[in-house]
Every structure is written in C-alpha cells, then in structure tokens.
Design an enzyme around this catalytic site. Structure first.
Site, PDB file in Angstrom:
ATOM      1  CB  ALA A 180      -0.923   0.012   1.224  1.00 30.94           C
ATOM      2  CG  ASN A 181       1.258   4.109  -2.475  1.00 31.71           C
ATOM      3  OD1 ASN A 181       2.419   3.730  -2.415  1.00 31.71           O
ATOM      4  ND2 ASN A 181       0.565   4.129  -3.597  1.00 31.71           N
ATOM      5  NE  ARG A 182       4.907   5.178   5.710  1.00 33.22           N
ATOM      6  CZ  ARG A 182       6.091   4.832   5.243  1.00 33.22           C
ATOM      7  NH1 ARG A 182       6.534   5.389   4.122  1.00 33.22           N
ATOM      8  NH2 ARG A 182       6.832   3.938   5.863  1.00 33.22           N
TER       9      ARG A 182
END
Length: 402
Positions: A208-210
């Site tokens: 995932a991305n932040r």
C-alpha cells in the site's frame, strides 16, 4: 445570489467548527447572522463570531434593544435558511417538543423557513431512544439532517457516531437546500478517486501507499458544495465519506479501475488516489510463515494505470482529467513529464518527502501543472486546496448546458 443564513451554535465542543463554517459561508457570498446559545458561549466567544460574520452575535431572548422590534421573529423570518450546528441533544429535544425558552429555540419555533441541523453529541446520547424519537419527529416535520459522522469523541476512549459533520459537508447541504442554480458545477458530474489501494500478499499482508484520503475526500466535498453530482471511488481509509456524494468503496487497483469505468461518463475526473504501482503475481491462499529458510520471493507485476487508461479513452473520456503527482524530488519537473506521459489535462503535484507531513496530515503545498504553465500555490489546509482546485475546474468547464 446572496442568501441570508441564520446559524444557531449549540453548546458542544464541535462549536469551534462553526467558526470555520461561518468563514466558508461568507466565502460563498452569503450573509450570516448567528445566535450563540448560552452553552455555545462556553466554547467560543461572541467576539470571534462577530469577527468572522461581521455581525454581532445574538444571545439574549429578553434583550431590550433587540426585542423592541420583536427580534426573534425578525431573525427567523429574514433568513432564507436556519442552520443549527452543532445541534446538541438538548436543542434537538427542544425543537421536537416545540419549546421556546431561549432565543435559539424561540427563533426555531417562529420560523417559516427551511431548517438544517448538524447533530453533535456523545455516541450513547445519539443512540438513545429519546434522541432517535426526536430525530424521527424532526425529519417528519421537514427538518433536514447532515451527519453525524463516526469517529473519536472528545471524551477519552469514546468512539462512534456523534461527531458533527465537517464544515464543507454542512456547506454542501446548505447549497443543496438553497438550490443549485447559481452553483458553478450545478448539473455536472465529477468523479474523484481517493485514498490508497491495498494489494494483497496473503490474507493478512498487503502492499500500500501512505495515503489518508484527506485530500481526495476534501475535493469530493468541495465539488458537492459547488453543486456537482459527485462519485467518490475510495480505497481503504479511516475517515468518513463526505455527505452528499455517492461513495464506492474498493480495495485494489483493479477494483478501483472497474469502479471508475462504471461511473463514466463524467464532466471532470480528479485522480487523487495513491494507487499502488505493483501487486504480487499471485496472492498466497494462507498466511506466509517463517520457515527458517529466509524471506519468501515475491514476484511483482504492474497494476493498471488508472489515470492513463481514462485519459487515453477514445469514448467517454471526461472533459477534464486531473491527475496527482506525489513526488519526493524534482517535483515540478517530474509532474510536467507525468502530464505528457499520462495524457491528462492537469497535474496537481506535491512534495511528500520525509518531514513534509503531507501524507496523513491536514495541510498541503501543491503546484498546478497545465498546458499553459505552472501555478505555485501557498501552503494551505487540504480543504482550502480542494476548494481552490474545484473553483479552477468550474472555470474550465465549457459554458452552456451540462
């Protein structure tokens, strides 16, 4: 067209949000008068209200100067809309019971204009049978409700429904009640993506991305406030969806692309989601365990490029396609290249490098990259970035029927 709003501020910690609501309403060109209840004045001051509304705050039912002209009648009748925010459990009970023992409840009983309430209270108070009965009575009487949202409460350890709707959500509800003829995106369909995507590795792990989704959700709320019909396609986030928009929850990039394509056609599309570039070639059916033989090998494959896919469509391409570029270096240079490579009309670029606090934060510094050049915007709240971007989108829409 300027409208007159009578804002009633109840006694709750959410009263501080009402100051921002006054500012938002004034930005839209509305006149705002405020009744500050005794409880509301425990949280914010009449001076702060007057400074933002440019009108003195009304507080006293038995004011000799105001009531000489039947002030509570004039306040309620001269307004185009009454807004109660925060609407406490006590205020809602008074409204449902037809009480008139202070200026706020008297003005509400004397009005013949539409009423919008934004409830705010402890989750147990909101879920109490008495509050539920009162809300049912008010809605049957024609009162419009926005919120409440779910989240952490002021009380330590409390979580649940009861948070007052955000100012932009209330503003969107106000604009819908006042009619959308003068709204810059009235009749338009705006598609927005927001949040991260989660690409499963096994049943418990993912890539995932932040991304918190704050910027994308703020854009959706601002577009709704501007009169648009909004479809928000959101990856997994911990924030509530904005009021007044159609929200489609997805998890993976492939699901997001499918939801975006299903939402077309759209007049404008804003791709603010932080989509994972890669996923594993195959998700493990069971949790991957340590076996003493070192880390497992993960074979990665590229996810579909949602922005490029939509920007290069031969059919049902939105009239304006806006992408986002989260960069850690050479922000504008990389954004220029991305705009050309992806085929989109605009790119909103921002620096998300270490120490910026953009990912998960409430403020953002962006550069709007278009075919005409680059606009460097100052650091602003993400809500303000959203409002400014939506204003630019509205200005770019072709004139005439949507």
């Amino acid at each position: 067209m300027t409208k007159r709003i009578l804002l009633i501020i109840g006694g709750g910690i959410a009263a501080y949000k009402s100051l921002d609501l006054i500012r938002r309403l004034k930005e839209r060109g509305h006149e705002v008068r405020v009744i500050l209840t005794k409880g509301g004045a425990e949280f914010i001051t009449p001076l702060s209200v007057a400074s933002l509304s440019r009108e003195r705050a009304f507080t006293d039912l038995f004011s000799l100067t105001d009531e000489a002209d039947i002030g509570h009648i004039e306040l309620s009748r001269s307004a185009d809309l009454l807004v109660v925010a925060p609407a406490t459990a006590d205020l809602l009970a008074k409204m449902a019971g037809g009480h008139a023992d202070d200026l706020a409840s008297t003005a509400l009983l004397a009005t013949d204009k539409p009423v919008l309430v934004a409830p705010a209270m402890n989750p147990r108070m909101w879920q109490h049978p008495a509050t539920r009965r009162n809300m049912a009575l008010l809605q049957a009487d024609g009162v419009t409700v926005v919120g409440p949202n779910e989240g952490a409460m002021a009380e330590r350890g409390e979580f649940g429904p009861g948070r007052m709707a955000e100012p932009m959500e209330i503003l969107a509800a106000v604009e819908r009640l006042l009619g959308g003829a003068d709204l810059p995106l009235a009749g338009r369909h705006v598609l927005v993506t927001s949040g991260p995507t989660h690409e499963p590795i096994d049943p418990v792990r993912y890539i995932a991305n932040r991304s918190s989704g704050r910027q994308g959700h703020a854009i959706a709320a601002a577009a709704a406030a501007a009169g648009a019909r909004v479809t928000l396609v959101s990856g997994p986030v911990a924030i509530a969806p904005p009021a007044g928009v159609t929200t489609v929850a997805v998890e993976t990039a492939r699901e997001m692309l499918a939801a975006v394509e299903a939402a077309l056609p759209a007049d404008a599309a804003v791709f603010a989601a932080a989509v994972a570039d890669w996923r594993t070639a195959g998700e493990a059916a069971q949790k991957m365990k340590k076996n003493g033989k070192g880390a497992p090998r993960l074979t990665l494959v590229e996810n579909p490029d949602i922005l490029a896919t939509i920007a290069h469509r031969a059919e049902q391409r939105p009239g304006l396609v806006v992408g986002f570029a989260a960069e850690t270096e050479k922000v504008v240079e990389h954004a220029r290249q991305k705009r050309l490579r992806k085929g989109c009309d605009w790119i909103v670029a921002n620096d998300v490098g270490p120490g910026t606090g953009v990912m998960g934060g409430t403020r953002n510094t962006v550069h709007l990259v278009t075919g005409e050049g680059v606009e460097d915007w100052p650091t602003m709240d993400k809500d303000e970035v959203a409002r400014r971007l939506v204003a630019r989108i509205a200005a770019a829409m072709p004139k005439g029927s949507a």
